[in-house]
Design an enzyme around this catalytic site. Sequence first.
Site, PDB file in Angstrom:
ATOM      1  N   HIS A  89      13.543  -4.838  53.015  1.00  0.00           N
ATOM      2  CA  HIS A  89      12.074  -4.801  52.973  1.00  0.00           C
ATOM      3  C   HIS A  89      11.586  -4.257  51.621  1.00  0.00           C
ATOM      4  O   HIS A  89      10.790  -4.900  50.933  1.00  0.00           O
ATOM      5  CB  HIS A  89      11.570  -3.914  54.125  1.00  0.00           C
ATOM      6  N   GLU A  90      12.083  -3.081  51.258  1.00  0.00           N
ATOM      7  CA  GLU A  90      11.627  -2.472  50.001  1.00  0.00           C
ATOM      8  C   GLU A  90      12.050  -3.301  48.793  1.00  0.00           C
ATOM      9  O   GLU A  90      11.334  -3.387  47.796  1.00  0.00           O
ATOM     10  CB  GLU A  90      12.147  -1.035  49.865  1.00  0.00           C
ATOM     11  N   HIS A 112       9.510  -5.976  48.144  1.00  0.00           N
ATOM     12  CA  HIS A 112       8.431  -5.457  47.286  1.00  0.00           C
ATOM     13  C   HIS A 112       8.918  -5.395  45.841  1.00  0.00           C
ATOM     14  O   HIS A 112       8.184  -5.717  44.905  1.00  0.00           O
ATOM     15  CB  HIS A 112       8.064  -4.029  47.708  1.00  0.00           C
ATOM     16  N   HIS A 132       8.740  -8.628  44.091  1.00  0.00           N
ATOM     17  CA  HIS A 132       7.338  -8.936  43.782  1.00  0.00           C
ATOM     18  C   HIS A 132       6.955  -8.291  42.440  1.00  0.00           C
ATOM     19  O   HIS A 132       6.223  -8.870  41.637  1.00  0.00           O
ATOM     20  CB  HIS A 132       6.460  -8.382  44.912  1.00  0.00           C
TER      21      HIS A 132
END
Length: 671
Positions: A463-464, A467, A470
């Site tokens: 998940h992290e 990010h 991104h």
Amino acid sequence: MNPLLSPFDTAPFSQIENEHFMPAFTQAMTDARAEIDAITENKEVPTFTNTIEALDFAGQQLDRISSVFFNLNSAETNEKIQKIAQEVSPLLSEFGNDITLNEALFKRVKAVYEQKDNLDLTVEQQTLLDKRYKGFSRNGANLAEDKKTRLREIDAELSKLKLKFGENVLAETNKFKMHLTNEEDLDGLPEGEKEAAAQLAKSKDLDGWLITLDYPSYIPFMKYAKNRELRKKLSLAFGSKAFKGDELDNQENVLKIAKLRHERANLLGYATHANFVLEERMAETPEKVHSFLNELLEKAKPAAEREFKQLEDFAKELDGIDQLQKWDGAYYSEKLKQKLFNLDDEILKPYFKLENVIAGVFKVAEKLFGLQFKEVTNVDKYHEDVKTYEVFDAENTFVSLFYADFHPRSGKRGGAWMTSYKPQYIKDGVNVRPHISNVCNFTKPTNTKPSLLTFNEVTTLFHEFGHGLHGMLANTTYSSLSGTSVYWDFVELPSQVLENWCYEKEALELFATHYQTGEVIPMELVQKIKESATFQEGMQTLRQLSFGLLDMSWHGVDPTNFTNVKAQEDKAFTGTDLYPSTAETCMSTAFSHIFQGGYSSGYYSYKWAEVLDADAFAYFKEEGIFNKDVATKFKDNVLSKGGTENPMVLYKRFRGAEPKVEALLERAGLL
């Protein structure tokens, strides 16, 4: 010589002393003000270049210093840094207001904005112009003087209150220690968890075992410890953080923050804080958020009630428990999961050695986006636990620097997050590449075992890292539109979509190998992971929705007459509560996402993004989870574009259509 005031590329952590921060902030604010003055005193007619673009590139050094300082305050803080944070936050808030309430500057911005239709701007330039103009109008530029003064007072006070809130939560987390000297009290705990607890005790010069409120210590105890009284003690300690009526209590801070946010929104002409926030979100209005949350609640509640009944019956049958309490949930859920799927985190953990999972997430990024990660040791770090990597693309062009910080320590707040030390932007023909960081709190290696992750921690790491991608793959002209600078209910799409790869055989086979034997994770375990993915999904959904509704109950109404935090919270949880309420616990007083972080009026966005991610991943599944064309579309239309266009436009360009809520309900088994 102050290292923060000399030009630096990578953050010069080893040279920075706490004494450097205040002089650096003071000087950088002075310099930034001079850059603003140069814009306002420019005798030329206001243009996009000399006003809007100049404003975006102003204050870059101040931004760098702020990112170094506040990232340290989250990941490696101490009393001195916390004291500086209390001192500098109101000054920065005042500085921000000096810009948004600067009449001469607003006049120039407005002049450019009013001729925007004749300016032949790119889409990104149009977005920047809109964002800049709204940044002024939404923050008081059109207000009368007395109201501007009040706005400044509110912002200064809010900046201090939010910091105090976070400090209290961290202090409460660090304060509680459950010291056990009788081994029977650890019955049920896996050997690795017992060893970690013993090592923790030893590090504090104690005999026996130590259990704390840090996740790697707290969660295994709640999940496996047979001793119900000790689970209760731990659960109540966790749930009563900053809710004890002492000097670390946050009730007053919660009420003040909610009321000041409301007053600020009213000053600016909005009915509530949520109305103000949501104007700049995909969801647009509080009404839409409520109808979205309630639509999901309607679908999830019957499933949640069935699952809870099943759990109650199971606990009664197993141990004669008449009334299931909050401190029983994780324990009996784990037991029931083992019974139904014969799947236990302890069976899975040997396949998820931290280093292998990191290599795995890098491999996934390579197969999807052609990225290469090379560990480097010549980059300055703020703690020895931190690992640093240089990231290159398939053509061997430098993409980003990546910091990874994975273990808990006393100076680090709980949870997991992604952040940046340097943004990406293009200036004078140079594409300046970003410095991105992932921070998590995973179990440390012990004397006999490496750091082995639970499956939940594996999905957190992915998940992290989503990010992180991104941020790393950002490719925009202006830093204020770069990377994760997107609408808040769009920001979770890259992170949540990447979690899906953790459930796929093709991806797991890349990294899930037994840390002792090297054996690839057996297919039947992968199958069980997939089957158990929707286990208690109704209850999980209800829990997430309850947090979203709690957030809206503070920010989507007028809180002026609220006097009792607990009563307000209980009201918000009506309709989503499965367990009996406990008088001594309160979530709001430690709900850092909404009272310290940026999620006020935005907690719903996790579920909102789940709709996007379920729909997006359905596309990958149709074409193949490592399909280069779909991955390139995702990179070019979502990851690299940042906030340069409306997120729904970007999403439709990637997917060909708007997302469907059915994709989420189907994946969650709630249809």
